[in-house]
Design a protein around this motif. Sequence first.
Motif, PDB file in Angstrom:
ATOM      1  N   ILE A   1       0.833  -1.201   0.000  1.00 45.35           N
ATOM      2  CA  ILE A   1       0.000   0.000   0.000  1.00 45.35           C
ATOM      3  C   ILE A   1       0.871   1.255   0.000  1.00 45.35           C
ATOM      4  N   SER A   2       1.901   1.250   0.840  1.00 42.81           N
ATOM      5  CA  SER A   2       2.765   2.426   0.938  1.00 42.81           C
ATOM      6  C   SER A   2       3.612   2.627  -0.311  1.00 42.81           C
ATOM      7  N   SER A   3       3.807   1.566  -1.100  1.00 41.14           N
ATOM      8  CA  SER A   3       4.611   1.692  -2.317  1.00 41.14           C
ATOM      9  C   SER A   3       4.038   2.715  -3.279  1.00 41.14           C
ATOM     10  N   ASN A   4       2.730   2.985  -3.144  1.00 34.27           N
ATOM     11  CA  ASN A   4       2.105   3.983  -4.010  1.00 34.27           C
ATOM     12  C   ASN A   4       2.618   5.384  -3.735  1.00 34.27           C
ATOM     13  N   ALA A   5       3.278   5.570  -2.592  1.00 36.70           N
ATOM     14  CA  ALA A   5       3.824   6.881  -2.273  1.00 36.70           C
ATOM     15  C   ALA A   5       5.022   7.225  -3.150  1.00 36.70           C
ATOM     16  N   TYR A   6       5.685   6.198  -3.703  1.00 36.13           N
ATOM     17  CA  TYR A   6       6.866   6.489  -4.524  1.00 36.13           C
ATOM     18  C   TYR A   6       6.873   5.777  -5.876  1.00 36.13           C
ATOM     19  N   ALA A   7       5.910   4.902  -6.149  1.00 36.85           N
ATOM     20  CA  ALA A   7       5.896   4.182  -7.419  1.00 36.85           C
ATOM     21  C   ALA A   7       5.723   5.139  -8.601  1.00 36.85           C
ATOM     22  N   THR A   8       4.766   6.069  -8.482  1.00 36.88           N
ATOM     23  CA  THR A   8       4.572   7.045  -9.559  1.00 36.88           C
ATOM     24  C   THR A   8       5.806   7.920  -9.728  1.00 36.88           C
ATOM     25  N   GLN A   9       6.431   8.259  -8.621  1.00 42.76           N
ATOM     26  CA  GLN A   9       7.647   9.065  -8.693  1.00 42.76           C
ATOM     27  C   GLN A   9       8.747   8.342  -9.459  1.00 42.76           C
ATOM     28  N   GLU A  10       8.864   7.031  -9.231  1.00 50.28           N
ATOM     29  CA  GLU A  10       9.874   6.262  -9.952  1.00 50.28           C
ATOM     30  C   GLU A  10       9.597   6.260 -11.449  1.00 50.28           C
ATOM     31  N   ILE A  11       8.336   6.195 -11.824  1.00 47.52           N
ATOM     32  CA  ILE A  11       7.976   6.256 -13.247  1.00 47.52           C
ATOM     33  C   ILE A  11       8.349   7.612 -13.836  1.00 47.52           C
TER      34      ILE A  11
END
Length: 358
Positions: A41-51
């Motif tokens: 769930i918390s991965s959504n805090a930085y997944a878009t940023q990585e993209i």
Amino acid sequence: MTTTLRLPKRLLVGNPMTTTQLQETLLPKRLALPVYCSDPISSNAYATQEILLVLALGGASAVLFTPWVAVAVVSLLALVTLSYRQTCHAYPDGGGAYAVSRANLGTNASLVAAAALMVDYVMTVAVSIASGVENFVSAFPALAPYSVELCLGFIVLLTVMNLRGVRESGTLFAIPTYGFLVSVFVMLGVGFYNSLMGHTPVAESAGFGFSHTDPTGAALIILLLRAFASGCTSLTGVEAVSNGVPTFRKPKAHNASATLLLMGGLSIAMMLGISVLSTTAQIHIADSLGDLTGVPVDYEQRTVLAQLSAAVFGNNTFGFFAVQGFTTAILVLAANTAFNGFPILASILAADGSCPSS
């Protein structure tokens, strides 16, 4: 143990439990979600940023592909979630990928899977804690020089909390997890509502340009594939629920699979929402400020979620600090997935004779 050491141990770890009390430690779904699903769930805090960091290498036109890359990532997430739901029912004793590969591919393949998982658990602690501190200093830039000390302090805090037991830690972790979910979905709801009303949020970095030229042909395809691979950080920790089936309340497999399905749905909605809204808010972010043009000399680059919450709620408002506070908390607590998954996997390996039993 001497009397001098016994009291501090009881304060940190608690009183010893008998075997008959183990039933009391089993998790209901409302606590299993923060215990085992805080990482994905918390991965959504930085997944878009990585993209976005990868697509920034392709310039402004490449950044517009962010929502489409996110769609590909969540499609894979949905497939993995459905697969692990089957694992919960087929292997109710836990073990996840290790148990599946041992039963179907043999010992050597299963040990490779187990080794990869154990390394992944260790890396989860490092990445989650570091990302949590990054979001924290985005809200309080004056603390940036103390990032390493903050990371070490959070790891010590997590260790102590887990020594108290899974159920106790689950109760404490529930507030940050549900707080993160509520704050982010409120942010997305307000952001999309304002967009529909003609008041689209504008990020602080919207006016920046990119120093890279727009790629075409094979270069663009390779860039998109790399962005997809980076966005797959949102899949970290999905395995943990299937590893921890034995710690759920009865019916164990049913409750574990239901928790996994809820986690998948929440993660998919958040990933798509953040990706679309960050694109409409024109968030421009790069690994190096040298990759951006028009940047003020004193500009401090902040995370995507920090820029998005500031654009929606206003900078340094209650809504901004709520999103950043809960984001920091859940990213730090996401490392708890490793604290819970690693011991269970290690105990299964020990029972199979592949790990020390004591």
